[in-house]
Design a protein around this motif. Structure first.
Motif, mmCIF file in Angstrom:
data_model
loop_
_atom_site.group_PDB
_atom_site.id
_atom_site.type_symbol
_atom_site.label_atom_id
_atom_site.label_comp_id
_atom_site.label_asym_id
_atom_site.label_seq_id
_atom_site.Cartn_x
_atom_site.Cartn_y
_atom_site.Cartn_z
ATOM 1 N N SER A 28 6.700 13.187 14.666
ATOM 2 C CA SER A 28 6.741 14.588 15.058
ATOM 3 C C SER A 28 5.368 15.080 15.473
ATOM 4 C CB SER A 28 7.264 15.438 13.889
ATOM 5 O OG SER A 28 6.413 15.298 12.761
ATOM 6 N N SER A 29 4.315 14.297 15.224
ATOM 7 C CA SER A 29 2.957 14.653 15.639
ATOM 8 C C SER A 29 2.516 13.659 16.689
ATOM 9 C CB SER A 29 2.014 14.634 14.429
ATOM 10 O OG SER A 29 2.406 15.588 13.476
ATOM 11 N N PRO A 30 2.758 13.932 17.965
ATOM 12 C CA PRO A 30 2.421 12.967 19.022
ATOM 13 C C PRO A 30 0.920 12.828 19.205
ATOM 14 C CG PRO A 30 3.097 15.060 19.969
ATOM 15 C CD PRO A 30 3.332 15.170 18.491
ATOM 16 N N ILE A 31 0.570 11.765 19.948
ATOM 17 C CA ILE A 31 -0.823 11.476 20.269
ATOM 18 C C ILE A 31 -1.042 11.752 21.742
ATOM 19 C CG2 ILE A 31 -2.606 9.686 20.335
ATOM 20 C CD1 ILE A 31 -1.178 8.309 18.048
ATOM 21 N N TYR A 32 -2.128 12.457 22.035
ATOM 22 C CA TYR A 32 -2.430 12.817 23.420
ATOM 23 C C TYR A 32 -3.801 12.273 23.800
ATOM 24 C CZ TYR A 32 1.382 16.195 22.961
ATOM 25 O OH TYR A 32 2.595 16.779 22.754
ATOM 26 N N PHE A 33 -3.939 11.902 25.073
ATOM 27 C CA PHE A 33 -5.223 11.468 25.612
ATOM 28 C C PHE A 33 -5.523 12.333 26.823
ATOM 29 C CE2 PHE A 33 -7.936 8.819 28.309
ATOM 30 C CZ PHE A 33 -8.942 8.516 27.403
ATOM 31 N N LYS A 34 -6.675 13.032 26.754
ATOM 32 C CA LYS A 34 -7.002 13.952 27.824
ATOM 33 C C LYS A 34 -8.518 13.970 28.043
ATOM 34 C CE LYS A 34 -6.714 18.803 29.238
ATOM 35 N NZ LYS A 34 -6.290 20.160 28.837
ATOM 36 N N ALA A 35 -8.908 13.693 29.270
ATOM 37 C CA ALA A 35 -10.325 13.784 29.663
ATOM 38 C C ALA A 35 -11.223 12.972 28.734
ATOM 39 C CB ALA A 35 -10.765 15.240 29.715
ATOM 40 N N GLY A 36 -10.773 11.797 28.367
ATOM 41 C CA GLY A 36 -11.588 10.925 27.523
ATOM 42 C C GLY A 36 -11.568 11.277 26.053
ATOM 43 N N LYS A 37 -10.687 12.214 25.651
ATOM 44 C CA LYS A 37 -10.599 12.630 24.259
ATOM 45 C C LYS A 37 -9.201 12.356 23.728
ATOM 46 C CE LYS A 37 -14.098 16.248 24.688
ATOM 47 N NZ LYS A 37 -14.414 17.681 24.510
ATOM 48 N N LEU A 38 -9.141 11.968 22.454
ATOM 49 C CA LEU A 38 -7.877 11.641 21.818
ATOM 50 C C LEU A 38 -7.468 12.777 20.889
ATOM 51 C CD1 LEU A 38 -5.659 9.467 21.326
ATOM 52 C CD2 LEU A 38 -7.069 8.669 19.400
ATOM 53 N N GLY A 39 -6.263 13.273 21.064
ATOM 54 C CA GLY A 39 -5.744 14.326 20.214
ATOM 55 C C GLY A 39 -4.560 13.845 19.418
ATOM 56 N N VAL A 40 -4.593 14.100 18.106
ATOM 57 C CA VAL A 40 -3.474 13.761 17.222
ATOM 58 C C VAL A 40 -2.944 15.068 16.658
ATOM 59 C CG1 VAL A 40 -2.700 12.495 15.191
ATOM 60 C CG2 VAL A 40 -4.520 11.545 16.644
ATOM 61 N N GLY A 41 -1.733 15.396 17.025
ATOM 62 C CA GLY A 41 -1.158 16.658 16.582
ATOM 63 C C GLY A 41 -1.599 17.836 17.422
ATOM 64 N N THR A 42 -2.332 17.595 18.480
ATOM 65 C CA THR A 42 -2.755 18.648 19.391
ATOM 66 C C THR A 42 -2.768 18.102 20.811
ATOM 67 O OG1 THR A 42 -4.546 20.148 20.041
ATOM 68 C CG2 THR A 42 -5.191 18.089 18.978
ATOM 69 N N SER A 43 -2.330 18.906 21.741
ATOM 70 C CA SER A 43 -2.311 18.481 23.135
ATOM 71 C C SER A 43 -3.579 18.880 23.883
ATOM 72 C CB SER A 43 -1.093 19.094 23.843
ATOM 73 O OG SER A 43 -1.160 20.519 23.779
ATOM 74 N N SER A 44 -4.461 19.574 23.194
ATOM 75 C CA SER A 44 -5.697 20.026 23.834
ATOM 76 C C SER A 44 -6.907 19.668 22.976
ATOM 77 C CB SER A 44 -5.651 21.544 24.074
ATOM 78 O OG SER A 44 -4.545 21.903 24.861
ATOM 79 N N PRO A 45 -7.209 18.368 22.841
ATOM 80 C CA PRO A 45 -8.381 17.976 22.038
ATOM 81 C C PRO A 45 -9.675 18.458 22.680
ATOM 82 C CG PRO A 45 -7.523 16.097 23.255
ATOM 83 C CD PRO A 45 -6.552 17.209 23.474
ATOM 84 N N GLY A 48 -14.976 16.789 19.789
ATOM 85 C CA GLY A 48 -15.245 15.398 19.539
ATOM 86 C C GLY A 48 -14.319 14.483 20.320
ATOM 87 N N LYS A 49 -14.584 13.178 20.229
ATOM 88 C CA LYS A 49 -13.772 12.197 20.930
ATOM 89 C C LYS A 49 -12.380 12.064 20.335
ATOM 90 C CE LYS A 49 -16.546 10.732 24.169
ATOM 91 N NZ LYS A 49 -16.186 10.876 25.596
ATOM 92 N N VAL A 50 -12.262 12.321 19.006
ATOM 93 C CA VAL A 50 -10.961 12.258 18.339
ATOM 94 C C VAL A 50 -10.779 13.555 17.564
ATOM 95 C CG1 VAL A 50 -9.506 11.062 16.672
ATOM 96 C CG2 VAL A 50 -11.088 9.751 18.113
ATOM 97 N N GLU A 51 -9.649 14.226 17.797
ATOM 98 C CA GLU A 51 -9.350 15.468 17.078
ATOM 99 C C GLU A 51 -7.978 15.353 16.443
ATOM 100 O OE1 GLU A 51 -8.686 20.243 17.916
ATOM 101 O OE2 GLU A 51 -9.906 19.037 19.300
ATOM 102 N N ILE A 52 -7.917 15.605 15.119
ATOM 103 C CA ILE A 52 -6.658 15.549 14.384
ATOM 104 C C ILE A 52 -6.326 16.961 13.917
ATOM 105 C CG2 ILE A 52 -5.439 14.605 12.401
ATOM 106 C CD1 ILE A 52 -7.323 12.223 12.482
#
Length: 301
Positions: A28-45, A48-52
């Protein structure tokens, strides 16, 4: 053909730069990759490089060694945690104001709060205590200093001497030392047989000395008060009063305040008895003198 390949390449680059890609996840918490940044539980990281994004023990980062040990980083409300197995007693927390707590402690007032103790230094932990510092020497203890550094206080142990120190600076005689048997030295490391040894003077408004004996026995009827002639002979022979230590002995051994006060009182009470006896003798002489004067006057008649 070359034009078609160039158009495709431009399209791929544009997608990788501007588009947002969702990595397929059975969660239920998808993983997103945007502009070189990884988002877990957020579509707009953005941070930092990884945002949870998440709130709760199971909404953070878990490190698992495969055999049962887990370490977790997570947020609950405004407090972030880094713990073993999600147990707040086994890790630390950071509040939104930057206060750090070690162990299960609700720290809202201090930069650092510790629940169960702090150990500094190397070697095995062999003693219990809220704060443990393992080391020997003035540079391996606790140091307090002023902002300009002109005043320092140190708490440390010298293992070779078996002494603990609380000193100004690193000088071993610039403060207090405590021996293993509990004896205390101020300005000295040598306490001898004393519980407290001081190198220097002591200033006090009052000193109370407890004793088990006093000198009122001088006034008992069976007390033997030597005669003044005998006392004179003793002084001429020994150059000090009876029951009073000589100058040589005092300089060598010192004096006990309690015992010396009792001895001095004994001499004062003996002196009082001498004065009373002399007063009686004077009164007797006065009476005899008056009688002689009466007899002389009668003879003149």
């Amino acid at each position: 053909m070359k034009k078609i390949l160039l158009v495709c390449l431009i399209a791929i680059i544009s997608l990788s730069v501007s588009a947002q890609t969702q990595v397929p996840e059975n969660s239920s918490s998808p993983i997103y990759f945007k502009a070189g940044k990884l988002g877990v539980g957020t579509s707009s990281p953005e941070h930092g490089k990884v945002e949870i994004a998440g709130d709760g023990l199971d909404q953070g980062l878990t490190i698992y060694n495969g055999i049962g040990s887990t370490y977790r980083m997570y947020r609950i409300g405004d407090i972030a945690y880094l713990t073993r197995a999600g147990d707040n007693n086994k890790g630390f927390s950071i509040t939104a104001t930057g206060y750090v707590g070690l162990g299960n402690v609700n720290n809202t007032s201090f930069q650092l709060a510790i629940a169960n103790g702090l150990y500094l230094g190397g070697g095995a932990i062999t003693r219990a205590g809220t704060l443990q510092i393992n080391g020997t020497g003035a540079d391996n203890g606790l140091t307090l200093w002023t902002a300009n550094g002109d005043m320092t206080a140190r708490l440390w142990i010298d293992a070779a001497k078996d002494l603990m120190y609380l000193t100004k600076g690193a000088g071993s005689t610039n403060g207090i030392c405590i021996a293993r048997n509990g004896s205390v030295g101020i300005g000295t490391e040598v306490t001898g047989t004393h519980k407290l040894a001081v190198e220097g003077t002591i200033g006090a408004r009052e000193i109370k000395v407890e004793t088990t004996a006093w000198a009122d026995f001088v006034f008992n009827d069976d007390y033997h008060l030597i005669g003044l002639m005998e006392l004179e002979s003793f002084i001429q022979t020994n150059n000090h009063l009876p029951d009073i230590p000589s100058e040589e002995k005092v300089l060598e051994e010192g004096v006990s305040l309690g015992k010396m006060d009792a001895k001095l009182l004994q001499k004062i009470e003996e002196l009082t008895l001498y004065v009373i006896d002399l007063s009686k003798s004077v009164e007797t002489l006065k009476t005899e003198n008056q009688n002689l004067q009466h007899e002389i006057e009668n003879l003149k008649k």
